[in-house]
Design a protein around this motif. Structure first.
Motif, PDB file in Angstrom:
ATOM      1  N   ALA A  20       0.827  -1.212   0.000  1.00  0.00           N
ATOM      2  CA  ALA A  20       0.000   0.000   0.000  1.00  0.00           C
ATOM      3  C   ALA A  20       0.858   1.259   0.000  1.00  0.00           C
ATOM      4  N   ASP A  21       2.054   1.172   0.570  1.00  0.00           N
ATOM      5  CA  ASP A  21       2.943   2.328   0.637  1.00  0.00           C
ATOM      6  C   ASP A  21       3.775   2.504  -0.636  1.00  0.00           C
ATOM      7  N   ALA A  22       3.857   1.465  -1.463  1.00  0.00           N
ATOM      8  CA  ALA A  22       4.661   1.535  -2.684  1.00  0.00           C
ATOM      9  C   ALA A  22       3.983   2.477  -3.683  1.00  0.00           C
ATOM     10  N   PRO A  23       4.778   3.242  -4.434  1.00  0.00           N
ATOM     11  CA  PRO A  23       4.167   4.130  -5.437  1.00  0.00           C
ATOM     12  C   PRO A  23       3.461   3.309  -6.510  1.00  0.00           C
ATOM     13  N   LYS A  24       2.307   3.773  -6.944  1.00  0.00           N
ATOM     14  CA  LYS A  24       1.531   3.077  -7.966  1.00  0.00           C
ATOM     15  C   LYS A  24       1.145   4.060  -9.062  1.00  0.00           C
ATOM     16  N   CYS A  25       0.948   3.505 -10.245  1.00  0.00           N
ATOM     17  CA  CYS A  25       0.490   4.328 -11.360  1.00  0.00           C
ATOM     18  C   CYS A  25      -0.457   3.503 -12.217  1.00  0.00           C
ATOM     19  N   GLY A  26      -1.187   4.164 -13.082  1.00  0.00           N
ATOM     20  CA  GLY A  26      -2.122   3.487 -13.975  1.00  0.00           C
ATOM     21  C   GLY A  26      -1.420   2.965 -15.208  1.00  0.00           C
ATOM     22  N   VAL A  27      -2.189   2.388 -16.111  1.00  0.00           N
ATOM     23  CA  VAL A  27      -1.620   1.784 -17.314  1.00  0.00           C
ATOM     24  C   VAL A  27      -1.541   2.750 -18.489  1.00  0.00           C
ATOM     25  N   GLY A  28      -2.108   3.931 -18.333  1.00  0.00           N
ATOM     26  CA  GLY A  28      -2.008   4.924 -19.402  1.00  0.00           C
ATOM     27  C   GLY A  28      -3.116   4.859 -20.425  1.00  0.00           C
ATOM     28  N   ILE A  29      -4.240   4.264 -20.047  1.00  0.00           N
ATOM     29  CA  ILE A  29      -5.385   4.163 -20.956  1.00  0.00           C
ATOM     30  C   ILE A  29      -6.504   5.056 -20.445  1.00  0.00           C
ATOM     31  N   VAL A  30      -7.140   5.781 -21.358  1.00  0.00           N
ATOM     32  CA  VAL A  30      -8.306   6.602 -21.030  1.00  0.00           C
ATOM     33  C   VAL A  30      -9.532   5.821 -21.490  1.00  0.00           C
ATOM     34  N   PHE A  31     -10.458   5.583 -20.552  1.00  0.00           N
ATOM     35  CA  PHE A  31     -11.655   4.813 -20.860  1.00  0.00           C
ATOM     36  C   PHE A  31     -12.886   5.699 -20.942  1.00  0.00           C
ATOM     37  N   ALA A  32     -13.894   5.206 -21.645  1.00  0.00           N
ATOM     38  CA  ALA A  32     -15.211   5.846 -21.720  1.00  0.00           C
ATOM     39  C   ALA A  32     -16.252   4.746 -21.639  1.00  0.00           C
ATOM     40  N   VAL A  45      -2.666   7.968 -22.499  1.00  0.00           N
ATOM     41  CA  VAL A  45      -1.848   9.014 -21.900  1.00  0.00           C
ATOM     42  C   VAL A  45      -0.579   9.103 -22.751  1.00  0.00           C
ATOM     43  N   PRO A  46      -0.168  10.301 -23.150  1.00  0.00           N
ATOM     44  CA  PRO A  46       1.037  10.430 -23.986  1.00  0.00           C
ATOM     45  C   PRO A  46       2.252   9.747 -23.354  1.00  0.00           C
ATOM     46  N   ARG A  47       3.029   9.066 -24.180  1.00  0.00           N
ATOM     47  CA  ARG A  47       4.262   8.369 -23.803  1.00  0.00           C
ATOM     48  C   ARG A  47       4.039   7.213 -22.835  1.00  0.00           C
ATOM     49  N   SER A  48       2.808   6.698 -22.737  1.00  0.00           N
ATOM     50  CA  SER A  48       2.548   5.564 -21.842  1.00  0.00           C
ATOM     51  C   SER A  48       2.887   4.259 -22.547  1.00  0.00           C
ATOM     52  N   THR A  49       3.140   3.226 -21.755  1.00  0.00           N
ATOM     53  CA  THR A  49       3.447   1.917 -22.324  1.00  0.00           C
ATOM     54  C   THR A  49       2.223   1.307 -23.005  1.00  0.00           C
ATOM     55  N   GLY A  53       0.567  -0.482 -29.424  1.00  0.00           N
ATOM     56  CA  GLY A  53      -0.070  -0.976 -30.639  1.00  0.00           C
ATOM     57  C   GLY A  53      -0.910  -2.216 -30.435  1.00  0.00           C
ATOM     58  N   VAL A  54      -0.816  -2.863 -29.283  1.00  0.00           N
ATOM     59  CA  VAL A  54      -1.618  -4.051 -29.016  1.00  0.00           C
ATOM     60  C   VAL A  54      -3.052  -3.654 -28.707  1.00  0.00           C
ATOM     61  N   ILE A  55      -3.217  -2.630 -27.894  1.00  0.00           N
ATOM     62  CA  ILE A  55      -4.541  -2.120 -27.532  1.00  0.00           C
ATOM     63  C   ILE A  55      -4.859  -0.957 -28.467  1.00  0.00           C
ATOM     64  N   GLN A  56      -6.075  -0.952 -28.995  1.00  0.00           N
ATOM     65  CA  GLN A  56      -6.486   0.077 -29.948  1.00  0.00           C
ATOM     66  C   GLN A  56      -7.671   0.869 -29.399  1.00  0.00           C
ATOM     67  N   GLU A  57      -7.791   2.123 -29.828  1.00  0.00           N
ATOM     68  CA  GLU A  57      -8.980   2.904 -29.484  1.00  0.00           C
ATOM     69  C   GLU A  57     -10.206   2.148 -29.972  1.00  0.00           C
ATOM     70  N   GLY A  58     -11.252   2.121 -29.145  1.00  0.00           N
ATOM     71  CA  GLY A  58     -12.476   1.405 -29.485  1.00  0.00           C
ATOM     72  C   GLY A  58     -12.528  -0.006 -28.923  1.00  0.00           C
ATOM     73  N   ASP A  59     -11.401  -0.540 -28.431  1.00  0.00           N
ATOM     74  CA  ASP A  59     -11.402  -1.864 -27.802  1.00  0.00           C
ATOM     75  C   ASP A  59     -12.252  -1.834 -26.541  1.00  0.00           C
ATOM     76  N   GLY A  83      -0.215  -0.379 -10.637  1.00  0.00           N
ATOM     77  CA  GLY A  83       0.980  -1.160 -10.332  1.00  0.00           C
ATOM     78  C   GLY A  83       2.178  -0.264 -10.196  1.00  0.00           C
ATOM     79  N   PRO A  84       3.304  -0.854  -9.875  1.00  0.00           N
ATOM     80  CA  PRO A  84       4.521  -0.059  -9.756  1.00  0.00           C
ATOM     81  C   PRO A  84       4.881   0.592 -11.086  1.00  0.00           C
ATOM     82  N   PRO A  85       5.465   1.774 -11.053  1.00  0.00           N
ATOM     83  CA  PRO A  85       5.900   2.415 -12.300  1.00  0.00           C
ATOM     84  C   PRO A  85       6.775   1.466 -13.123  1.00  0.00           C
TER      85      PRO A  85
END
Length: 88
Positions: A20-32, A45-49, A53-59, A83-85
């Protein structure tokens, strides 16, 4: 990749507290919302992992780490996607 199970001698509550104390971040995907209780990939999110190209907009988000999350509330899905950065 292959997953390995390892036995931990650390008490579960100690592990949870440390994690819980470890730094966490998201995966860099914006959902709707897809309007039916599901989540669509809207962008990245710009420059996110996530921009690999595996995940596409609209998935449609179906699973997180093998867990079926279709129609789950965002409040339950979001913690699964942290998860961890640098993790994937």
């Amino acid at each position: 990749g292959a997953q390995t199970q390892m036995e931990s001698r650390t008490p579960p509550q100690a592990t949870a507290s440390r994690d819980a104390d470890a730094p966490k971040c998201g995966v860099g995907i914006v959902f709707a919302s897809d309007g039916q209780g599901g989540l669509l990939v809207k962008g990245f999110v710009p420059r996110s992992t996530a921009q690999n190209g595996v995940i596409q907009e609209g998935d449609l988000l179906l699973q997180v780490d093998g867990t079926d999350v279709q129609r789950w509330p965002v409040s339950q899905i979001a913690p699964l996607m942290l998860g961890p950065p640098g993790s994937s």
